[in-house]
Design an enzyme around this catalytic site. Structure first.
Site, mmCIF file in Angstrom:
data_model
loop_
_atom_site.group_PDB
_atom_site.id
_atom_site.type_symbol
_atom_site.label_atom_id
_atom_site.label_comp_id
_atom_site.label_asym_id
_atom_site.label_seq_id
_atom_site.Cartn_x
_atom_site.Cartn_y
_atom_site.Cartn_z
ATOM 1 N N ASP A 44 -2.263 -6.741 4.078
ATOM 2 C CA ASP A 44 -2.134 -5.292 4.251
ATOM 3 C C ASP A 44 -1.640 -4.707 2.940
ATOM 4 O O ASP A 44 -0.454 -4.439 2.752
ATOM 5 C CB ASP A 44 -1.187 -4.975 5.400
ATOM 6 N N ALA A 45 -2.591 -4.546 1.999
ATOM 7 C CA ALA A 45 -2.253 -4.142 0.634
ATOM 8 C C ALA A 45 -2.726 -2.740 0.290
ATOM 9 O O ALA A 45 -2.270 -2.149 -0.685
ATOM 10 C CB ALA A 45 -2.868 -5.142 -0.354
ATOM 11 N N LYS A 46 -3.680 -2.220 1.069
ATOM 12 C CA LYS A 46 -4.211 -0.864 0.888
ATOM 13 C C LYS A 46 -4.606 -0.593 -0.566
ATOM 14 O O LYS A 46 -4.249 0.430 -1.151
ATOM 15 C CB LYS A 46 -3.215 0.179 1.398
ATOM 16 N N ARG A 47 -5.363 -1.509 -1.127
ATOM 17 C CA ARG A 47 -5.815 -1.368 -2.501
ATOM 18 C C ARG A 47 -7.004 -0.412 -2.572
ATOM 19 O O ARG A 47 -7.615 -0.080 -1.569
ATOM 20 C CB ARG A 47 -6.193 -2.729 -3.091
ATOM 21 N N THR A 52 -6.797 -4.769 3.475
ATOM 22 C CA THR A 52 -6.956 -3.342 3.749
ATOM 23 C C THR A 52 -7.235 -2.609 2.436
ATOM 24 O O THR A 52 -6.626 -2.889 1.407
ATOM 25 C CB THR A 52 -5.708 -2.749 4.429
#
Length: 271
Positions: free
Chosen positions: A91-94, A118
């Site tokens: 869950d890094a939302k890069r 993510t």
């Protein structure tokens, strides 16, 4: 992990539970702080007690990178401890320009060997495409999130007259396919889940917001489930911080089992 393997695990465990490993040093039981790696020890015990009920684990990368090199070590040890048949989500939302996204993809898919990550779609297809070039790896694209500020952009109306999140879904669904792309769809927006499902009928959804954030598991299943379940419902605080004593992991296992049993009922009802 491919789609068939993921669905097989859901079928075998009668569960679509994802456990969020949002591990915070200030919240874990105090007796663990004497360990050489308190974060990993906490995660290890949580995984041992919940692995029978979970089909996915989702470490929120911020909790680990905030601790510097030691946090990254704890994350890698955690990832290696998770049973191989269980789906893993970074869950890094890069989301950045193409060559940078390519390096993020290499970091999480090759160096660390996560199954998925993510990704924020705001910068468009060239920022997402590098993540889609890895076989049996998944992009989980932010579509309709559960935070209060999501209304600032996601629910605003575009020139076409559609909410912006619908534009994102329609456009991005052509970048990948149901075998390598999922979408984040918040449980606290239960009334919108059916709208999302109409636009992307075959894709899996990663659904945060059930439990501590007040989302309804029953609504999520009713409006979001498809013929292969199509859901990974995440619970973080409601499981991992359910207990705060030496039996914390056992309490977490009990909470995970409760959710699994609810999910089994819903799988029997809708599949």
């Amino acid at each position: 992990m491919n789609r068939k393997e993921l669905f097989q695990q859901i079928s075998d465990k009668k569960s679509f539970l994802c456990v969020g490993l949002d591990t915070d040093l200030s919240k874990i039981p105090s007796h663990l702080l004497k360990e050489s790696d308190p974060i990993f020890e906490f995660n290890k015990q949580i995984i041992e007690q919940t692995a029978d009920f979970a089909v996915a684990y989702k470490p929120n990368i911020a909790f680990y990178e905030a601790l510097g090199p030691k946090g990254w070590e704890s994350l890698q040890k955690t990832l290696e401890f998770i049973p191989k048949e269980i789906f893993t989500i970074a869950d890094a939302k890069r989301g950045d320009i193409g060559n940078t996204s390519g390096l993020y993809a290499k970091a999480f898919f090759e160096t660390m060997d996560f199954d998925s990550i993510t990704v924020a779609p705001y910068m468009g297809v060239d920022s997402v495409r590098p993540f889609l070039e890895f076989e049996n790896k998944w992009v989980i694209l932010l579509a309709l999130t559960s935070n209060e500020g999501s209304a600032d952009f996601q629910l605003s109306t575009s020139q076409s007259g559609k909410p912006f999140f619908q534009e994102v879904l329609e456009k991005s669904s052509g970048w990948g396919n149901p075998d390598n792309m999922m979408y984040v769809v918040g449980a606290t927006r239960g009334e919108k889940i059916a709208e999302v499902r109409k636009i992307v009928p075959e894709h899996f959804f990663l659904v945060p917001g059930v439990g501590a954030q007040g989302g309804s598991l029953a609504e999520v299943a009713k409006f979001g489930m498809n013929s292969q379940c199509g859901l990974l419902v995440n619970s973080s605080r409601g499981i991992i911080y359910a207990g705060n004593d030496k039996d914390f992991a056992k309490v977490a296992g009990t909470e995970a089992k409760k959710l699994q049993q609810e999910m089994e009922t819903m799988l029997n009802k809708y599949l």
